[in-house]
Design an enzyme around this catalytic site. Structure first.
Site, PDB file in Angstrom:
ATOM      1  N   TYR A  39       1.080  -1.477  -0.012  1.00 54.28           N
ATOM      2  CA  TYR A  39       0.333  -0.457  -0.233  1.00 54.28           C
ATOM      3  C   TYR A  39       1.214   1.116  -0.171  1.00 54.28           C
ATOM      4  CZ  TYR A  39      -3.877  -3.461   1.654  1.00 54.28           C
ATOM      5  OH  TYR A  39      -4.301  -4.497   1.689  1.00 54.28           O
ATOM      6  N   SER A 110      -3.343  -6.429   8.642  1.00 57.36           N
ATOM      7  CA  SER A 110      -3.919  -7.458   7.212  1.00 57.36           C
ATOM      8  C   SER A 110      -3.061  -7.565   6.301  1.00 57.36           C
ATOM      9  CB  SER A 110      -5.169  -5.597   7.031  1.00 57.36           C
ATOM     10  OG  SER A 110      -5.513  -6.242   5.801  1.00 57.36           O
ATOM     11  N   TYR A 111      -3.387  -7.325   5.230  1.00 56.85           N
ATOM     12  CA  TYR A 111      -2.200  -7.714   3.942  1.00 56.85           C
ATOM     13  C   TYR A 111      -0.558  -8.155   4.174  1.00 56.85           C
ATOM     14  CZ  TYR A 111      -0.333  -8.884  -0.087  1.00 56.85           C
ATOM     15  OH  TYR A 111       0.969 -10.081  -1.638  1.00 56.85           O
ATOM     16  N   TRP A 158     -11.178  -3.292  -3.206  1.00 59.46           N
ATOM     17  CA  TRP A 158      -9.095  -3.657  -3.040  1.00 59.46           C
ATOM     18  C   TRP A 158      -8.655  -3.640  -4.958  1.00 59.46           C
ATOM     19  CZ3 TRP A 158      -5.191  -6.921  -4.185  1.00 59.46           C
ATOM     20  CH2 TRP A 158      -3.821  -6.436  -3.798  1.00 59.46           C
ATOM     21  N   ASP A 246     -13.869  -6.727  13.023  1.00 60.88           N
ATOM     22  CA  ASP A 246     -12.805  -7.130  11.366  1.00 60.88           C
ATOM     23  C   ASP A 246     -13.807  -8.051  11.019  1.00 60.88           C
ATOM     24  OD1 ASP A 246     -11.196  -6.930  10.450  1.00 60.88           O
ATOM     25  OD2 ASP A 246     -10.222  -7.775  11.058  1.00 60.88           O
ATOM     26  N   HIS A 274     -12.004  -3.314  11.185  1.00 61.15           N
ATOM     27  CA  HIS A 274     -11.593  -3.189  10.516  1.00 61.15           C
ATOM     28  C   HIS A 274      -9.600  -1.866  10.118  1.00 61.15           C
ATOM     29  CE1 HIS A 274      -8.181  -6.113   7.783  1.00 61.15           C
ATOM     30  NE2 HIS A 274      -8.000  -4.901   7.546  1.00 61.15           N
TER      31      HIS A 274
END
Length: 543
Positions: A39, A110-111, A158, A246, A274
């Site tokens: 990101y 997250s990722y 996304w 989340d 989230h």
């Protein structure tokens, strides 16, 4: 503190990734912590979650890296595909930086959480601890699908957001082509709520295919995102942080449970969604103590993260003598430490549906059925819950008035509670149901009804079924886990319906619907009474 920008990090195949390094003042040696992000390592929102400045103040050398094929890093980006090997190479590189102690940790949500599992699965010698927060475990259970339904809202929003950097990389040499693709993506982004989410078909995904977007649901990405069996035996200590609202909440718990079998692990779950770690979640404020910046009035998420990493990376033990599980009990609005999850003192207790719309702790003897019709052209809107949609509606404890006013949403409501009732653990529903089509979805939502009759979502789930039209089936719907005290004077409500859009893709009630867009109206039946349909609540007895 000094910051070094765009430092090259060579990978084993010759591709060069780049990282920013946040160094404390002095000569070290310092433990090094690594965050790897798709990101943009310089994005202010990403950095606000990571807080590398606080990491440097706490005595870490902090490394924030763009993953392969994103922003300043070379290579081609395919979600999750290269993260195991690239993570291993980055850890080995970080351990040898000037001033490094040789001990490396990882952190991020997250990722950024999943890439930690991928790297830890390679078992690099220098890796000493990880903090994989707000992340999934099984991609088909929250990332790309849930209960067999596609997470179309997450996948499409996304993909569109990730497409901008991809377009710049692909067309940066041609200003006209670049301008065209950026305009197309901007139109797609602006059209997400009204147009992009509604496009058919969803398998293969029309939007992802048309724009050539990064696809979380591609076979290569899905396979790479899975945590292989050998990674359940990762031996580095791990801290797992998540939120009841989340989108990856159950994955956080499942990651903790798998890790705790083999290595020191800790679990912290707040009332968060989230991307929002405040006490205000949707329409409800769960109290000041629930803020991620002042957990239990004293700790922040970043502070707990760096305490955990520093202790394991420098002295090889946990930072305190607290119990391994710390959960926020909503409704009571307080933190509680536990020695285990799930709680052994939580008793799975069925609450039964009745034809009159009641929810009772005892089953009625007479069985009957409740009908409704589900039209995929007019799906039930997603309002709150553990969703990740762009740009709206928000996640969290949202008022369900517009949902509950619909004829295609069945409501089952308890009597007014005469004392507090705590539900902490995994919630599931059992529906004895029929549909006149070959496939359909069943959505179940648990709600807290306040004395003013306002109903707020607590947790929910979906189950996609296939079979013979008219066949009576017992359908299990997993609502994941929660911790909520339904207060005296409140009521418990369960919604039953067949859609929650655009969080999950619409079941078109036809065998070929996902691939062609062909749809039909479904006639649904829920069989109640006689102990047939019910929700199972893990009830904790309080003194």
């Amino acid at each position: 503190m000094t910051i070094e920008y765009d430092i090259p990090v060579p990978m084993r195949d010759g591709v060069v990734l780049r990282a920013d390094i946040y160094r404390p003042g002095g000569n070290g040696p310092w433990p090094v912590i690594v965050a790897r992000t798709p990101y943009d390592k310089g994005d202010l929102f990403v950095l606000s979650l990571l807080d590398p400045w606080l990491a440097a103040r706490r005595g870490f050398m902090a490394v924030v890296q763009d993953v392969r094929g994103r922003y300043s890093s070379e290579g081609e980006f395919q979600p999750f595909v290269a993260e195991g090997f690239d993570g291993e190479d980055t850890i080995s590189w970080a351990a040898t930086l000037p001033g490094a102690s040789g001990a490396v940790g990882m952190w991020g949500p997250s990722y950024l959480g999943n890439v930690q599992w991928q790297a830890a699965g390679r078992r690099p010698d220098a890796l000493k601890a990880i903090v994989p927060s707000f992340t999934f475990r099984e991609p088909a259970d929250g990332l790309i699908a849930r209960g067999g339904a596609n997470e179309v809202g997450l996948i499409r929003s996304w993909g569109v957001s990730m497409g901008f950097d991809q377009a710049i990389r692909r067309h940066g040499h041609d200003s006209n082509e670049l301008d065209k693709h950026l305009r197309l993506l901007a139109e797609a982004s602006d059209g997400i709520p009204e147009r992009i989410y509604s496009e058919l078909p969803t398998s293969p995904d029309a939007v992802i295919s048309r724009y050539g977007l990064p696809n979380l649901a591609s076979p290569d990405s899905r396979e790479s995102a899975e945590i292989p069996p050998h990674q359940t035996e990762v031996t580095v200590p791990s801290l797992h942080i998540g939120g009841w609202y989340d989108v990856f909440m159950q994955g956080t718990i499942d990651n903790y449970l798998a890790a705790a079998k083999n290595t020191p692990a800790r679990l912290i779950i707040g009332p968060w969604s989230h991307t929002q770690m405040s006490a205000q979640q949707g329409d409800i404020n769960f109290g000041f103590a629930g803020n991620g910046s002042a957990i239990d009035f004293k700790d922040s998420i970043a502070g707990l993260t760096f305490d955990w990493l520093h202790s394991w990376m420098t002295i090889g033990k946990a930072p305190d003598n607290e119990l391994p599980v710390k959960i926020y009990v909503m409704g009571a609005n307080e933190w509680r430490s536990e020695s285990e999850w799930p709680l052994q003192r939580a008793t799975p207790t069925p609450w039964f549906f009745t034809a009159g719309g009641a929810l009772k702790p005892k089953a009625e003897s007479t069985a009957s059925s409740v009908p409704f019709t589900y039209d995929p052209q007019d799906p039930v809107p997603a309002v709150g819950g553990a969703s990740l949609l762009d740009p709206s509606p928000s996640a969290g404890a949202m008022d369900q008035e517009q949902v509950e006013a619909r004829a295609d949403v069945l409501l089952f409501t308890s009597d007014v509670l005469t004392e507090d009732l705590e539900v902490t653990g995994r919630v599931c529903a059992t529906l004895v149901a029929q549909t006149d089509g070959p496939t359909t979805d069943w959505v179940v939502r648990l709600c807290d009804v306040h004395p003013n009759e306002r109903s707020y979502v607590v947790t929910d789930g979906i189950r996609r079924i296939n079979g013979k039209p008219g066949e009576m089936k017992s359908v299990e719907v997993d609502l994941w886990s929660t911790s909520m005290v339904f207060k005296k004077g409140h009521r418990i409500r369960v919604q039953v319906t067949s859609s929650c859009f655009p969080r999950w893709d619409r079941n078109l009630n036809t065998e070929e619907g996902l691939a062609t867009g062909k749809m039909r109206v479904a006639n649904q039946l829920i069989h109640v009474g006689g102990g047939w349909s019910y929700v199972t609540l893990p009830i904790v007895q309080t003194a």
